[in-house]
Design a protein around this motif. Sequence first.
Motif, short mmCIF file in Angstrom:
data_model
loop_
_atom_site.label_atom_id
_atom_site.label_comp_id
_atom_site.label_asym_id
_atom_site.label_seq_id
_atom_site.Cartn_x
_atom_site.Cartn_y
_atom_site.Cartn_z
N SER A 1 -134.92 43.37 -5.49
CA SER A 1 -135.86 42.42 -6.10
C SER A 1 -135.33 41.81 -7.38
O SER A 1 -135.74 40.70 -7.75
CB SER A 1 -137.20 43.13 -6.38
N ASP A 2 -134.40 42.51 -8.06
CA ASP A 2 -133.86 41.98 -9.31
C ASP A 2 -132.57 41.20 -9.12
O ASP A 2 -131.96 40.75 -10.09
CB ASP A 2 -133.63 43.11 -10.31
N LYS A 3 -132.16 41.03 -7.87
CA LYS A 3 -130.93 40.30 -7.59
C LYS A 3 -131.20 38.79 -7.54
O LYS A 3 -132.33 38.34 -7.54
CB LYS A 3 -130.33 40.76 -6.26
N THR A 4 -130.11 38.01 -7.46
CA THR A 4 -130.23 36.56 -7.42
C THR A 4 -130.78 36.10 -6.07
O THR A 4 -130.79 36.85 -5.09
CB THR A 4 -128.87 35.91 -7.65
N PHE A 5 -131.22 34.84 -6.04
CA PHE A 5 -131.66 34.25 -4.77
C PHE A 5 -130.54 34.32 -3.75
O PHE A 5 -130.77 34.64 -2.58
CB PHE A 5 -132.07 32.79 -4.98
N ASP A 6 -129.32 34.03 -4.16
CA ASP A 6 -128.18 34.04 -3.26
C ASP A 6 -128.02 35.40 -2.60
O ASP A 6 -127.82 35.50 -1.39
CB ASP A 6 -126.90 33.67 -4.02
N PHE A 7 -128.12 36.46 -3.37
CA PHE A 7 -127.97 37.82 -2.86
C PHE A 7 -129.06 38.12 -1.83
O PHE A 7 -128.79 38.59 -0.73
CB PHE A 7 -128.05 38.81 -4.03
N ARG A 8 -130.32 37.84 -2.20
CA ARG A 8 -131.44 38.17 -1.33
C ARG A 8 -131.40 37.37 -0.03
O ARG A 8 -131.68 37.90 1.06
CB ARG A 8 -132.75 37.94 -2.07
N GLU B 1 -121.19 40.07 -6.29
CA GLU B 1 -122.33 40.19 -7.21
C GLU B 1 -122.55 41.63 -7.66
O GLU B 1 -123.01 41.88 -8.78
CB GLU B 1 -123.61 39.65 -6.55
N LEU B 2 -122.19 42.58 -6.81
CA LEU B 2 -122.34 43.99 -7.17
C LEU B 2 -121.21 44.49 -8.07
O LEU B 2 -121.26 45.61 -8.57
CB LEU B 2 -122.40 44.86 -5.90
N GLY B 3 -120.17 43.67 -8.24
CA GLY B 3 -119.06 44.06 -9.09
C GLY B 3 -117.98 44.85 -8.38
O GLY B 3 -117.12 45.47 -9.03
N TYR B 4 -117.96 44.81 -7.04
CA TYR B 4 -116.97 45.55 -6.27
C TYR B 4 -115.95 44.64 -5.60
O TYR B 4 -115.32 45.02 -4.62
CB TYR B 4 -117.66 46.40 -5.18
N ASN B 5 -115.78 43.45 -6.12
CA ASN B 5 -114.95 42.45 -5.47
C ASN B 5 -113.51 42.88 -5.28
O ASN B 5 -112.85 42.50 -4.32
CB ASN B 5 -115.00 41.13 -6.25
N PHE C 1 -119.55 39.73 7.65
CA PHE C 1 -118.42 40.00 6.76
C PHE C 1 -118.31 38.92 5.68
O PHE C 1 -117.97 39.22 4.53
CB PHE C 1 -117.13 40.08 7.58
N MET C 2 -118.60 37.68 6.06
CA MET C 2 -118.54 36.60 5.07
C MET C 2 -119.59 36.80 3.98
O MET C 2 -119.30 36.68 2.79
CB MET C 2 -118.76 35.25 5.77
N HIS C 3 -120.81 37.13 4.38
CA HIS C 3 -121.86 37.33 3.39
C HIS C 3 -121.58 38.55 2.52
O HIS C 3 -121.92 38.57 1.34
CB HIS C 3 -123.22 37.47 4.07
N MET C 4 -120.95 39.58 3.09
CA MET C 4 -120.62 40.77 2.32
C MET C 4 -119.60 40.46 1.23
O MET C 4 -119.57 41.14 0.19
CB MET C 4 -120.09 41.87 3.23
N ILE C 5 -118.76 39.45 1.43
CA ILE C 5 -117.81 39.05 0.38
C ILE C 5 -118.58 38.67 -0.88
O ILE C 5 -118.26 39.10 -1.99
CB ILE C 5 -116.94 37.87 0.86
#
Length: 255
Positions: free
Chosen positions: A45-52, A166-170, A157-161
């Motif tokens: 719920s606290d993530k960006t629109f893009d993430f959700r 956003e999670l900082g695990y890039n 897989f594309m969306h997980m990129i």
Amino acid sequence: MKTTGLTPDVQPYIDMLADRWPGLALSTGAWTVVFVVVCVLPRISDKTFDFRNRVVSILHAILSAYLTFFLVLLQTPCDIGGPNTRNQIITLNVSAGYFLYDYAACSLNDLRNKHFDAMNFFHHLATVAGLLTGLITQRSGAELGMCLFLMEVSNPFMHMIHIFRELGYNDSPVAEANKALFAIIFTFARIVAGPVLTYYSMICPRTHWVIKVGACGILLVSLLWFSKIVAMLGKVFGGGKKGGDRGMNGEKKRK
């Protein structure tokens, strides 16, 4: 895979999805509800629109790939331009409703941010036009289903990129492995198999011209994305990770 013999609570909704316009309305509303639910989930719920929105996109990609594989590819894989079957209508409605929801959500978000993504717009336009044409003409469920499979199989897989970013695990090993899997699956689905399906759709006299134009449009967009993927992988695995990340920023903003 059959769509009969389900529990009494589920069967009426399946029957509605098999009816073109009520099914389209049900699907669009259902995907909208899924997005609302995702928006209130803990840790999301606290993530960006893009993430959700990408979480919803992943759910659709998995469901769409499953439905198109079992209800289309294993059912009538070669009946290009033929009449739609019940299962094909269900598959088309599930994805057409999703793309209508996704187009509205992305457009409203772009309007809020005063931003226009031309590639994302034309991708949605070509996809929605093709799916709606298949529902209106009641034909071409086979090639549209195969197209959906080729489009969606690489999308989780594309969306997980973007989610990893956003999670900082890039830069994690898992994220880089995900990028490699995405590139491999995208290449075989969109660049190897995609042109073959487009060719047979183009030469089929029963396929509506809107679907033919949409197929060419999606193929063109896929080639543009592929060039960015190649550049991204060259930078990521060549040592320039930051440059690779910038290369992916233009990669399919919403699907």
